[in-house]
Design an enzyme around this catalytic site. Structure first.
Site, PDB file in Angstrom:
ATOM      1  N   PHE A 131      80.884  82.194  36.699  1.00  0.00           N
ATOM      2  CA  PHE A 131      80.143  81.695  37.731  1.00  0.00           C
ATOM      3  C   PHE A 131      80.016  82.588  38.849  1.00  0.00           C
ATOM      4  O   PHE A 131      81.109  83.279  39.006  1.00  0.00           O
ATOM      5  CB  PHE A 131      80.979  80.382  38.159  1.00  0.00           C
ATOM      6  N   ASP A 210      89.203  80.671  34.581  1.00  0.00           N
ATOM      7  CA  ASP A 210      88.696  79.632  35.611  1.00  0.00           C
ATOM      8  C   ASP A 210      88.376  78.425  34.287  1.00  0.00           C
ATOM      9  O   ASP A 210      87.779  78.712  33.380  1.00  0.00           O
ATOM     10  CB  ASP A 210      87.404  80.159  36.075  1.00  0.00           C
ATOM     11  N   TYR A 235      86.491  68.153  40.485  1.00  0.00           N
ATOM     12  CA  TYR A 235      85.458  67.304  40.461  1.00  0.00           C
ATOM     13  C   TYR A 235      84.479  66.975  39.620  1.00  0.00           C
ATOM     14  O   TYR A 235      83.578  66.396  39.538  1.00  0.00           O
ATOM     15  CB  TYR A 235      84.560  67.416  41.930  1.00  0.00           C
ATOM     16  N   LYS A 236      84.749  67.733  38.245  1.00  0.00           N
ATOM     17  CA  LYS A 236      83.783  67.805  37.169  1.00  0.00           C
ATOM     18  C   LYS A 236      84.483  66.502  36.391  1.00  0.00           C
ATOM     19  O   LYS A 236      84.542  65.313  36.661  1.00  0.00           O
ATOM     20  CB  LYS A 236      83.731  68.940  36.451  1.00  0.00           C
ATOM     21  N   ARG A 389      70.851  70.986  31.650  1.00  0.00           N
ATOM     22  CA  ARG A 389      72.174  70.722  31.199  1.00  0.00           C
ATOM     23  C   ARG A 389      72.369  69.334  31.166  1.00  0.00           C
ATOM     24  O   ARG A 389      72.395  68.743  31.951  1.00  0.00           O
ATOM     25  CB  ARG A 389      73.254  71.230  32.141  1.00  0.00           C
TER      26      ARG A 389
HETATM   27  C1  LIG Z   1      83.364  77.808  36.772  1.00  0.00           C
HETATM   28  C2  LIG Z   1      83.318  77.511  38.296  1.00  0.00           C
HETATM   29  N1  LIG Z   1      84.104  78.226  39.165  1.00  0.00           N
HETATM   30  C3  LIG Z   1      84.239  78.143  40.572  1.00  0.00           C
HETATM   31  C4  LIG Z   1      83.384  77.143  40.926  1.00  0.00           C
HETATM   32  C5  LIG Z   1      83.270  76.913  42.569  1.00  0.00           C
HETATM   33  O1  LIG Z   1      84.443  75.951  42.755  1.00  0.00           O
HETATM   34  P1  LIG Z   1      84.731  75.979  44.366  1.00  0.00           P
HETATM   35  O2  LIG Z   1      83.393  75.247  44.993  1.00  0.00           O
HETATM   36  O3  LIG Z   1      85.801  74.751  44.263  1.00  0.00           O
HETATM   37  O4  LIG Z   1      85.410  76.975  44.925  1.00  0.00           O
HETATM   38  C6  LIG Z   1      82.436  76.264  40.228  1.00  0.00           C
HETATM   39  C7  LIG Z   1      81.642  75.433  40.804  1.00  0.00           C
HETATM   40  O5  LIG Z   1      80.964  74.635  40.353  1.00  0.00           O
HETATM   41  C8  LIG Z   1      82.401  76.657  38.982  1.00  0.00           C
HETATM   42  O6  LIG Z   1      81.687  75.901  38.207  1.00  0.00           O
END
Ligand SMILES: Cc1ncc(COP(=O)(O)O)c(C=O)c1O
Length: 429
Positions: A131, A210, A235-236, A389
């Site tokens: 990400f 992650d 939140y997912k 998606r």
């Molecule tokens: C794999 C992954 N890592 C990190 C994040 C970012 O998370 P945050 O906004 O809580 O920092 C996301 C957000 O969708 C994500 O999908």
């Protein structure tokens, strides 16, 4: 749960729903628009009814009536109490996880801690599917630490998977940290956690996963894989609500060995002594920084309880069955119309969303979202350059919804309905 499919008729989808032992869990969620098919639980999970009720109580009774006394009546322990519940979903000990801040911030804290624990090494290994925020955080850390490190990104050859062999060769004696997203956000490709963690350890590096797209969707065994560090969002698939606080995991034996770089009072040993010099707490608390957002944290708890009641094993079995059904329908109806399956075919290498790719993916996704009655509205999300998606959230997604969604996509392309929409992209989809 069924894994191979031959029937494309809607009655069959209804039969699958009737056999689904997890179907009653859908009742736990607010379904405000029954005619809207929501396939974006991989971005923002639905609201549990219990959460709506609890929040009213938290605001009116706990905050409204108890005021500052709330901190002594359970608020202060909320980050670790929730951490212990998440630990049950990811195969960790109850005292190895704390709920705190955002995933990006937690990644920063743990990655800096890891690099400082390997001062003679200069390489960070990640992949081109990570990400972007994770990569930005790692780039920022390299800058902050005086550009002594370099970030090596393993790339994909097929735009869907990351070759395990390439990961293995990228990890070498120079490597301080391997930082990967377990289920990648576009293609849902899932790394082999046990194998990659073992490779990192063999080279003397620390491993940071992650788990944002994996937690609550696939069974995880952080302890069994001997994982050092992990972060993830809530939140997912954890249904904690928009911007719900994230979590971090530090293996117990590392908790006091590592030092995270943001020294706040609520990570200190005894915050209410108000000492002028920082001394970190001797446990997972040291990875916390400031005052926890109690209302947002409370919103997460009923959602975790529902997941634990359903059981991650049963959820995964349903997710695999539903994803296979979705891919089967897409192969029957969408591939002949120019779609490709942008997700690994083997379930064991895939998370809980399916990417369907089409050169007109963005406009097709707009036509799905904007449909006017009597057509059914379908909410997916879109990720550049051409991925639609479709998130399978087994707590509330039905087989009939999957059937209707793929059928609707077929109509949109067959009748070229997407041509009514602009290719100019909105910021958040
Ligand atoms: C794999 C992954 N890592 C990190 C994040 C970012 O998370 P945050 O906004 O809580 O920092 C996301 C957000 O969708 C994500 O999908």
């Amino acid at each position: 749960m069924q894994l191979t499919f031959t029937r494309t008729d809607p009655d069959f989808a209804r039969e699958l729903d009737a056999q689904d032992e997890l179907a009653p869990f859908r009742e736990e969620f607010v379904i405000a628009e029954p005619n809207v098919i929501y396939l974006d639980g991989n971005s923002l999970g639905r609201l549990p009814k219990r959460t709506a009720r609890l929040l009213q109580q938290v605001v009116e009774r706990e905050w409204g009536e108890r005021l500052i006394r709330g901190w002594g009546e359970g608020w202060m322990e909320t980050p670790t109490r929730l951490g212990a519940k998440i630990a049950r979903l990811v195969g960790a000990q109850p005292d190895e996880i704390i709920v705190t801040e955002a995933t990006s911030t937690n990644l920063f804290k743990l990655a800096v801690a890891a690099l400082q624990a390997r001062p003679d090494r200069t390489k960070i290994v990640s992949d081109a599917f990570n990400f972007p925020s994770d990569l930005y955080i790692l780039q920022g850390i390299i800058d902050l630490l005086g550009n002594r490190h370099r970030l090596a990104l393993v790339s994909s050859e097929d735009t869907i998977t990351i070759p395990p062999e390439a990961v293995r060769t990228a990890i070498d004696q120079e490597t301080a940290l391997v930082s990967l997203t377990h289920v990648t956000f576009k293609s849902a490709f899932m790394h082999d956690m046990a194998a990659v963690t073992a490779q990192a350890h063999q080279a003397g590096a620390l491993m940071l996963w992650d788990l944002s797209h994996a937690v609550g969707a696939v069974p995880l065994d952080l302890n069994g894989c001997d994982v050092d560090l992990a972060v993830g969002c809530t939140y997912k698939y954890l249904n904690g609500g928009p911007g719900a606080p994230a979590f971090l995991y530090v293996r117990r034996d590392l908790q006091t060995q590592l030092r995270q770089p943001v020294w706040g009072w609520l990570g200190s040993k005894s915050p209410f002594d108000f000492e002028l010099d920082y001394a970190p707490a001797e446990n997972i608390i040291r990875y916390q920084v400031g005052t926890p957002p109690i209302i947002s944290m409370k919103a997460l708890e009923p959602a975790l309880d529902i997941l634990l009641e359903a059981g991650i094993g049963r959820l995964r079995a349903k997710s695999v069955s539903q994803s296979e059904y979705l891919i089967f329908l897409a192969e029957q109806w969408l591939v002949p119309l120019g779609f490709t399956i942008g997700t690994p075919r083997q379930p064991e290498r895939r998370g809980s969303h399916v990417s369907l790719r089409h050169p007109e993916g963005y406009r097709i996704s707009q036509a799905m979202i904007e449909a006017a009655p009597p057509a059914v509205k379908v909410i997916p999300d879109f990720r550049e350059p051409d991925n639609i998606r479709l998130g399978v959230a087994p707590l509330y997604t039905t087989f009939s919804e999957i059937h209707q969604a793929i059928d609707r996509m077929r109509t949109i392309v067959e009748e070229r309905l997407y041509e009514h929409y602009s290719a100019e992209q909105l910021e958040i989809t």
